[in-house]
Design an enzyme around this catalytic site. Structure first.
Site, PDB file in Angstrom:
ATOM      1  CD  GLU A 108      -2.713  -1.127   2.596  1.00  0.00           C
ATOM      2  OE1 GLU A 108      -2.544  -0.194   3.409  1.00  0.00           O
ATOM      3  OE2 GLU A 108      -3.499  -2.066   2.800  1.00  0.00           O
ATOM      4  CD  GLU A 141      -3.211  -5.993   4.282  1.00  0.00           C
ATOM      5  OE1 GLU A 141      -4.074  -5.182   4.689  1.00  0.00           O
ATOM      6  OE2 GLU A 141      -1.999  -5.763   4.309  1.00  0.00           O
TER       7      GLU A 141
HETATM    8  O1  IFM Z   1      -3.555  -3.296   9.526  1.00  0.00           O
HETATM    9  C1  IFM Z   1      -3.626  -2.796   8.232  1.00  0.00           C
HETATM   10  C2  IFM Z   1      -2.479  -3.314   7.391  1.00  0.00           C
HETATM   11  O2  IFM Z   1      -1.245  -3.017   7.959  1.00  0.00           O
HETATM   12  C3  IFM Z   1      -2.521  -2.681   6.016  1.00  0.00           C
HETATM   13  N1  IFM Z   1      -3.819  -2.834   5.405  1.00  0.00           N
HETATM   14  C4  IFM Z   1      -4.990  -2.499   6.197  1.00  0.00           C
HETATM   15  C5  IFM Z   1      -4.898  -3.202   7.563  1.00  0.00           C
HETATM   16  C6  IFM Z   1      -6.159  -2.845   8.398  1.00  0.00           C
HETATM   17  O3  IFM Z   1      -6.232  -1.483   8.611  1.00  0.00           O
END
Ligand code: IFM
Length: 457
Positions: A167, A361
């Protein structure tokens, strides 16, 4: 795959974490200070004054955690390497004890048939590099490529999936725009330069990976691959009015297209460059940079959790948009539960690339509690996961080349500026005793993995 609940053979079922969020041991065995250590130690930055100093103490409990992964039946585990364990000051002198930690972890995963998916950078820049300008300094991109090349030489063949960045949007916009993340700058004029240097460092690392050409550990194993993980959150306009549509396009441009286009199309999107240029913001692009950023990849990972609904708000300096309140039930983060985020994010990625895709994710925070009988009944998370995994299955049926799904996250951990209170885990972490307790969702996910698909309702 005779029904709409079963996944293709070989589909990867994973869980994801990140170093600062789980490891603890922030200054153990020669580890250097990162920008997250510094930020979390600054009073007022993290809810409840929490830090990642201990987090899940995974640095000391990794064997127990790998045993949980094996018991779940994970086919892959995505984690990140803390740059400061391997190069404590971001320089050229490696720290053997830090490297050994990751080598042991990778070996343990492979020996249990859990494919390591390693993220090189999940936001924890060495503080020593921050002191020299951090991602505002083009030199940091070169240091990142050296750090990456070192790991490709050391562990390259043992890791089937390498991820350069997680990200970059968050590092650029939250680290430098809102200041909610480390290094905590509130200077929107830094955003595009930081974003550009992150992408440049990604491209340089990909070049280093191709040069190292790591060989798989065994001749039968597939060749290691490299990709990046982007945050793709679907954006919806609050109405069909031209103002709302334009504002929505800017948010989509900033979060999604600003990173997809330089990686997979022909550079930064013109409309977004013009939008930011009117605000005096420009990326520090040099000749040749875009070709490096666009180096071919092997896969794209996508993190998606919800959608945003945008309405025009001309006074907002950055985007000219405001988000409407969620249109339905939310998670403990206040994020709307919107399972179609999976299909919409995948289709958005598909507009840019035909590479194999991963959901790198997806998951939800809820206010989980340990009941009087010692169990954690997180049925809302089971419902969330079921709906989102079903959406992933529909996307595959549409023809999208989705290869795997990683739940965020294996165990409750340090949720950045929200501290330890936002529980996203399949496994409950008691932060006082460090006891791990499987939630209902962990038992449920084990069953999903075992049957390679969703159970009938
Ligand atoms: O915890 C974060 C992760 O580090 C990056 N993506 C979103 C998750 C939830 O906020």
């Amino acid at each position: 795959m005779s029904d709409n609940l079963t996944f293709p053979p070989g589909f990867i079922w994973g869980a994801a974490t990140a170093a600062y969020q789980i490891e603890g041991a922030w200054d153990t065995d020669g580890k250097g200070e990162s920008i997250w250590d510094r930020f979390a130690h600054t009073p007022g930055k993290i809810a409840g004054g929490d830090t990642g100093d201990m987090a899940c103490d995974h640095y000391h409990r990794w064997q127990e955690d790998v045993a949980h992964m094996a018991a779940l039946g994970l086919s892959s585990y995505r984690f990140s390497i803390a740059w400061t364990r391997v190069f404590p000051d971001g320089g050229a002198q490696p720290n053997q004890r830090g490297l050994d930690f990751y080598r042991r972890l990778v070996e343990a995963l492979n020996s249990r048939g859990i494919a390591p998916a390693v993220t090189l950078y999940h936001w924890d820049l060495p503080q020593a590099l921050q002191d020299r300008g951090g991602w505002l300094n083009r030199d940091t991109a070169l240091r990142f490529a050296e750090y990456a090349a070192f790991l490709f030489r050391q562990l390259g063949g043992e890791v089937p999936l390498w991820i350069t960045h997680n990200e970059p949007f968050m590092q650029a916009f939250y680290g430098h725009g809102t200041g909610e993340n480390a290094p905590g700058h509130r200077n929107p004029w830094e955003i595009l330069t930081v974003g550009h240097h992150l992408l440049l460092s990604h491209g340089l690392a990909v070049e280093a990976f191709r040069a190292a050409a790591p060989r798989p550990a065994s001749p039968a194993a597939p060749a290691p691959q490299i990709g990046i993980v982007l945050f793709i959150w679907p954006q919806h306009a609050a109405s069909d009015s031209p103002r709302d549509l334009a504002a929505n396009s800017v948010v989509d441009g900033s979060m999604n297209r600003l990173f997809l286009a330089p990686l997979f199309a022909d550079g930064y999107p013109d409309d977004i460059l013009r939008h930011f240029a009117r605000r005096g913001m420009r990326p520090a692009v040099r000749p040749g940079d875009m070709a490096i950023i666009g180096r071919p990849l092997d896969f794209l990972g996508i993190n998606t959790y919800t959608r945003l609904i945008n309405r025009a708000a001309p006074r907002d300096l950055l985007s000219g948009a405001r988000q409407l309140p969620p249109h339905g039930p939310t998670t403990a983060m206040g994020w709307e539960i919107y399972p179609d985020c999976i299909g919409e994010a995948l289709r958005k990625a598909r507009e840019y690339t035909t590479l194999p895709l991963f959901i790198a994710e997806n998951g939800a925070a809820f206010d989980d509690v340990v009941g009087p009988d010692g169990t954690v009944d997180d049925q809302p998370r089971v419902d969330y996961l079921r709906a989102h995994i079903a959406a992933a299955r529909r996307a595959i049926a549409e023809g999208i080349d989705l290869r795997g799904y990683y739940i965020w996250t294996l165990m409750d951990n340090f949720e950045w500026s929200k501290g330890l209170g936002k529980r996203f885990g399949l496994i409950y972490t008691d932060f006082t005793t460090q006891r791990r307790i499987w939630k209902r969702s962990a038992h449920w996910y084990r069953d999903v993995i075992a049957r390679n698909g969703l159970p009938q309702e």
